[in-house]
Enzyme design. Structure first.
Site, PDB file in Angstrom:
ATOM      1  N   CYS A  23       0.826  -1.215   0.000  1.00 34.89           N
ATOM      2  CA  CYS A  23       0.000   0.000   0.000  1.00 34.89           C
ATOM      3  C   CYS A  23       0.862   1.269   0.000  1.00 34.89           C
ATOM      4  CB  CYS A  23      -0.978  -0.031   1.177  1.00 34.89           C
ATOM      5  SG  CYS A  23      -2.378   1.083   0.960  1.00 34.89           S
TER       6      CYS A  23
ATOM      7  N   HIS B 261      -3.815  -5.262  -0.095  1.00 38.10           N
ATOM      8  CA  HIS B 261      -3.443  -5.821   1.208  1.00 38.10           C
ATOM      9  C   HIS B 261      -3.505  -7.348   1.192  1.00 38.10           C
ATOM     10  CE1 HIS B 261      -3.331  -2.116   3.695  1.00 38.10           C
ATOM     11  NE2 HIS B 261      -4.078  -1.660   2.696  1.00 38.10           N
TER      12      HIS B 261
ATOM     13  N   GLU C   1      -2.585  -9.291   3.484  1.00 38.75           N
ATOM     14  CA  GLU C   1      -2.969  -9.777   4.818  1.00 38.75           C
ATOM     15  C   GLU C   1      -4.473  -9.670   5.033  1.00 38.75           C
ATOM     16  OE1 GLU C   1      -3.060  -5.436   5.421  1.00 38.75           O
ATOM     17  OE2 GLU C   1      -1.860  -6.814   4.226  1.00 38.75           O
TER      18      GLU C   1
END
Length: 363
Positions: A246, A331, A333
């Protein structure tokens, strides 16, 4: 308790207040996720923003102790169509309203979030103020237009001192620009020995920690507002394997000679399709960013575009042509959102393994 949301174009939404009884000013954005409001409101990348949830019912499964992405939420306010007063879930420990009151975050409900989203999509993200419904809108509009939004968001949310999250595997220095706990969790899951450092840590200080790799975290705001980090990253490229997520992706591009620009309304949600240009496969991703890398600025750099957004063609992934370094705009995660791209953490570990093997061969 009547509250109003006023945009700096003069649009007024009258609604009902919940959460903390506070007046607040920030950038109004929208998120298209159907679930994950707890992770969203605790994501440091929302620092200084009033987040509109496009899904009509929010708070229906409550709040639990496990799904926070930071200890202290940095979001300025939550804007919803309807907030659930009586959530139902086996993990539920409190309501969204109760959490917002504890954290001092105001909320506004019972407004037309579809109309608000259309306004943002047409005119772009803009300043807004949430205040009492009893105050004259014209008075608050004048105050809103006079208020300048801050540009030190990374400084606000980054850790002030370095700390360790020990493991017995590869040592990773994680530069914290507004790190979600999900990134740390994925590295810990792979037994990495993680040292989290402030955003303004110098290259020399990072070298002294003798990392096997460097992680560049997510974070809020304009990447150009963090020039010291750009210089640090530029100094470390080629010395250690690098993985950026990001804001880390944007800072890496700037460090390599690229450029970034502010998007009209950004990407925020858990359902953004991204194409891997190397394999042709498309993955659904979790995203939260208002800036993007300008692909045209990369022509003279040593960066290769590896991923693009299906919806608007913006750059979603980069790879250095000469050094072990790659980044993604989304992202992997998740937290919240799909975990289709979780394998990127394994790719980072493989990069560190290969570099370690090269070092041993040359020893």
């Amino acid at each position: 308790m009547k509250r109003q949301l006023i945009l700096d174009d003069g649009t007024v939404f009258m609604g009902e207040g919940f959460g903390a009884n506070e007046e607040t000013i920030g950038e109004v954005v929208f998120n298209t996720s159907m679930t994950g409001y707890q992770e969203i409101l605790s994501d440091p990348s929302y620092c200084g923003q009033l987040v509109t949830m496009t899904y009509p019912l929010i708070g229906n499964y409550g709040i639990n102790r496990d799904d926070f992405e930071s200890i202290t939420p940095a979001v300025k306010a939550i804007i919803v169509r309807e907030v659930a007063d009586f959530p139902s879930n086996w993990r539920n420990e409190s309501t969204l309203d109760e959490l917002l009151k504890i954290k001092g975050i105001p909320g506004i409900a019972a407004i037309d979030t579809r109309k608000l989203t259309r306004v943002i999509r047409k005119h772009g993200a803009m300043k807004g103020i949430i205040c009492s419904g009893e105050i004259e809108a014209e008075t608050m509009l004048a105050r809103l237009r006079e208020t300048e939004l801050p540009f030190d968001q990374v400084q606000q949310v980054s850790t002030k001192t370095a700390y360790a999250s020990p493991g017995r595997g590869f040592r990773v220095v994680l530069m914290d620009f507004g790190m979600k706990h999900g990134i740390l969790r994925e590295l810990n899951k792979r037994d990495c020995d993680v040292i989290v450092v402030p955003y303004d840590t110098t290259a020399e200080e990072i070298r002294r920690l003798q990392p096997d790799g460097i992680m560049l975290s997510n974070g809020p705001g304009d990447p150009k507002d963090v020039p010291q980090a750009i210089g640090t990253i530029r100094a470390l490229i080629g010395e250690f394997p690098i993985f950026g997520i990001c804001l880390g992706h944007q800072l890496f591009a700037l460090a390599c000679g690229g450029d970034t620009f502010k998007m009209k309304f950004g990407h925020r949600g858990g359902n953004h399709p991204v194409k891997d240009l190397l394999t042709g496969k498309v993955a659904l991703t979790s995203q939260n960013h208002g800036y993007a890398v300008d692909e045209k600025s990369l022509t003279e750099s040593r960066l290769q575009v590896t991923h693009t957004a299906i919806n608007d063609g913006t750059v979603e992934g980069l790879k250095h042509r000469d050094y072990p370094a790659f980044t993604v705009q989304y992202h992997p995660e998740a937290s919240p959102g799909p975990e289709d791209s979780n394998y990127l953490f394994d790719d980072f570990l493989q990069l560190m393994k290969e570099e370690k093997r090269k070092e041993l061969q040359h020893a």
